[in-house]
Design an enzyme around this catalytic site. Sequence first.
Site, PDB file in Angstrom:
ATOM      1  N   CYS A   1       0.645  -1.280   0.210  1.00 55.78           N
ATOM      2  CA  CYS A   1      -0.152  -0.021   0.049  1.00 55.78           C
ATOM      3  C   CYS A   1       0.846   1.293  -0.080  1.00 55.78           C
ATOM      4  CB  CYS A   1      -1.129  -0.153   1.342  1.00 55.78           C
ATOM      5  SG  CYS A   1      -1.725  -1.372   1.491  1.00 55.78           S
TER       6      CYS A   1
ATOM      7  N   ARG B   1       3.972   0.464  -7.315  1.00 58.83           N
ATOM      8  CA  ARG B   1       3.874  -0.579  -6.300  1.00 58.83           C
ATOM      9  C   ARG B   1       2.731  -1.399  -6.342  1.00 58.83           C
ATOM     10  NH1 ARG B   1       6.410   2.027  -1.309  1.00 58.83           N
ATOM     11  NH2 ARG B   1       5.021   0.830  -0.236  1.00 58.83           N
TER      12      ARG B   1
ATOM     13  N   ASN C   1      -0.529   1.668   6.566  1.00 55.22           N
ATOM     14  CA  ASN C   1       0.087   0.298   5.694  1.00 55.22           C
ATOM     15  C   ASN C   1       0.631  -0.738   6.731  1.00 55.22           C
ATOM     16  OD1 ASN C   1       0.019   1.765   3.497  1.00 55.22           O
ATOM     17  ND2 ASN C   1       2.147   2.112   3.161  1.00 55.22           N
ATOM     18  N   GLY C   2       0.657  -1.847   6.394  1.00 53.90           N
ATOM     19  CA  GLY C   2       0.898  -3.045   7.374  1.00 53.90           C
ATOM     20  C   GLY C   2      -0.018  -3.774   7.634  1.00 53.90           C
TER      21      GLY C   2
ATOM     22  N   GLU D   1      15.530 -17.838 -16.862  1.00 54.77           N
ATOM     23  CA  GLU D   1      14.535 -16.750 -17.257  1.00 54.77           C
ATOM     24  C   GLU D   1      15.335 -15.303 -17.273  1.00 54.77           C
ATOM     25  OE1 GLU D   1      10.693 -16.533 -14.887  1.00 54.77           O
ATOM     26  OE2 GLU D   1      12.475 -16.887 -13.463  1.00 54.77           O
TER      27      GLU D   1
ATOM     28  N   HIS E   1      22.386 -41.579 -13.919  1.00 52.36           N
ATOM     29  CA  HIS E   1      21.691 -42.275 -14.651  1.00 52.36           C
ATOM     30  C   HIS E   1      21.452 -41.650 -16.045  1.00 52.36           C
ATOM     31  CE1 HIS E   1      20.728 -44.922 -11.388  1.00 52.36           C
ATOM     32  NE2 HIS E   1      20.551 -44.035 -10.495  1.00 52.36           N
TER      33      HIS E   1
HETATM   34  O1  M6R Z   1       1.430 -16.117 -10.540  1.00 51.32           O
HETATM   35  P1  M6R Z   1       1.736 -17.588 -10.493  1.00 51.32           P
HETATM   36  O2  M6R Z   1       2.666 -17.995  -9.205  1.00 51.32           O
HETATM   37  O3  M6R Z   1       0.754 -18.655 -10.668  1.00 51.32           O
HETATM   38  O4  M6R Z   1       3.061 -17.557 -11.980  1.00 51.32           O
HETATM   39  C1  M6R Z   1       3.448 -19.043 -12.036  1.00 51.32           C
HETATM   40  C2  M6R Z   1       4.659 -18.694 -13.026  1.00 51.32           C
HETATM   41  O5  M6R Z   1       4.151 -18.200 -14.072  1.00 51.32           O
HETATM   42  C3  M6R Z   1       5.774 -17.982 -12.428  1.00 51.32           C
HETATM   43  O6  M6R Z   1       6.257 -18.489 -11.152  1.00 51.32           O
HETATM   44  C4  M6R Z   1       7.052 -17.878 -13.412  1.00 51.32           C
HETATM   45  O7  M6R Z   1       7.544 -19.364 -13.490  1.00 51.32           O
HETATM   46  C5  M6R Z   1       7.815 -16.754 -12.873  1.00 51.32           C
HETATM   47  N1  M6R Z   1       8.480 -15.921 -13.966  1.00 51.32           N
HETATM   48  C6  M6R Z   1       9.198 -17.525 -12.135  1.00 51.32           C
HETATM   49  O8  M6R Z   1      10.048 -16.557 -11.891  1.00 51.32           O
END
Ligand code: M6R
Length: 611
Positions: free
Chosen positions: A2, A27, A100-101, A491, A507
Amino acid sequence: MCGIVGYIGGKNAVDVVYNGLEKLEYRGYDSAGIAVIGEGKIERRRSVGKLVNLKENLNTNKIFGNLGIGHTRWATHGKPSEENAHPHTDCSGKIVVVHNGIIENYIPLKNQLQKEGHIFASETDTEVIAHLIEKYYNEKSSLLDAVQSALKEIRGAYALCAICADDKTQVVVARKDAPLVIGLGKEENFIASDVSALLAYTKDVIFLENGDTAQVRKDSIKIFDGQCNSVERKSQKVLWNALQAEKGGYKHFMLKEIYEQTQTIQDTFRGRISDEENKIILQSVGLTKEDLLKISRICIVACGTSYHAGLTAKFLFENFTKIPTEVNIASEFRYAEPVVDDKVLTVFISQSGETADTLAALRLAKEKKSKTVAICNVVGSSISREADYVLYTHCGPEIGVASTKAFTGQLTALYLLVMFMADKKGTVSKKQLAEFIAALRDIPTKIAETLNLADGIKGIAKLFQNTKQFIYLARNINYPIALEGALKLKEISYIYAEGYPAGEMKHGPIALIDETMPVMVIATDSKIYEKILSNIEEAKARGAKIIAIANKDNTEIVKNSDYQIFVPSTQEYLSPLINVIPLQFFAYYISVMKGCDVDQPRNLAKSVTVE
Ligand code: M6R
């Protein structure tokens, strides 16, 4: 999280507060509101959704005053709605508050105040503050006294501003475990939860300290410490530009969110652990002992990072509740023929609460009569609304696409859920529960120590920035953390990375290992620590450079690995919360060094609302 803005001076407070709220939009929020003292009375406007809705409201229902407070709300208690939007008032409508909080003890306080005749108009924890101030405010007790008395009854975190229609010369503010800053002007002063809201007006600010209250007038500021003694707090000049301020001075949201984890983990367990006895209290999860005894299986469903939180939780559910647990990727679950019925508890994990695959899987589980629990960060999201029970992570908005603080929030919520269920079911002893609670309470301090390792990790990242591939190894409860570390690297730095359970290497994947394949290995204290050491030997013997995450007393690791990241030790089952932090940093620094777009990596979206 918030946002709060307040103003007192010669300008129209509505404009200053609104402009400040706009600066806090990044935010994330779901509703907003402003209150001013107009002609001797409080005037308040609130709207759901984006700030433009509040603007339209203010344009049609104009208000004016030289003193005002405003708020952007990210729902924690109660859905996003106009009634739940701040500012909140007392019964008389003379006192208004923005906050906030989280007020941990708001339920007993609300019950008590209702018994005393106070009428509540919202579902929020914040509203108790307005009524408590009303309770203490009288001829002998000023607004400041009343706020200070109210705060003595409150447990939890707060940054707040209160104003009263009887006196348009002051705003009373307070903070504990949530930031609040006073901006200094000439014949005017400003208040905000975040310095970015003030920069258009002033660069001179006073950061309040924990436990402080302050009386802010247009030409004076009086500050009091937690014991209500008058204190001086030095003013500072803020040298950040607006964008730096949004990111709290950090270069990227992801880095800011990594650093927020000491706080966000506490926010997840705040108010959910009883101070009086060792008990987990999850008011939103109405599962009874009878319900739990009927459950034959737990089925966790999620995507991406949330799936990794689910994989970690499998170890916990099975260990502590003794209920067989499986973990499913939502996009697979929804098209499989999952064996789910009313004896299966399905747990859906989603930061956004809007992930299309997870939502579809939830609907399928409900069709099959399963009881459903959602672990979500976004209050009022589709998944949180449709599940039978919801446990919010309370991490505040996560802006970086790569999930960091939401992941540790999900883990924390899952620890609470597991222990809550195990305690109810009687599969955990009082001693185990007490040890767990003590260890969980220690985690934020250990996270803070781990955050101090950033520079060392950056140094190691520099050596590997040109690597094309990586293997992440771990075992047991840290195996999902290896998957999560590899996902982070993929990512945001576009390096091919794979997570593996270390014992599975022989394996197949060991064929990949040579001097071009660095190995990141989690080797913290564990009952199978020695097995991990052997797995490291196997990789090292084939020429791989080894980076080990270990505890200080794991001395053998220095011989076995090329680089070591020594993290604080904790109970093995809580170690994922600590061990993931170096992996977040490692991915972050490599991404920065490679010049990638850290917060918005290519081809990815924060919330995947399509199949
Ligand atoms: O909002 P969600 O937690 O459902 O999202 C799931 C994934 O799309 C999300 O965790 C994604 O893998 C992230 N980019 C990971 O950093």
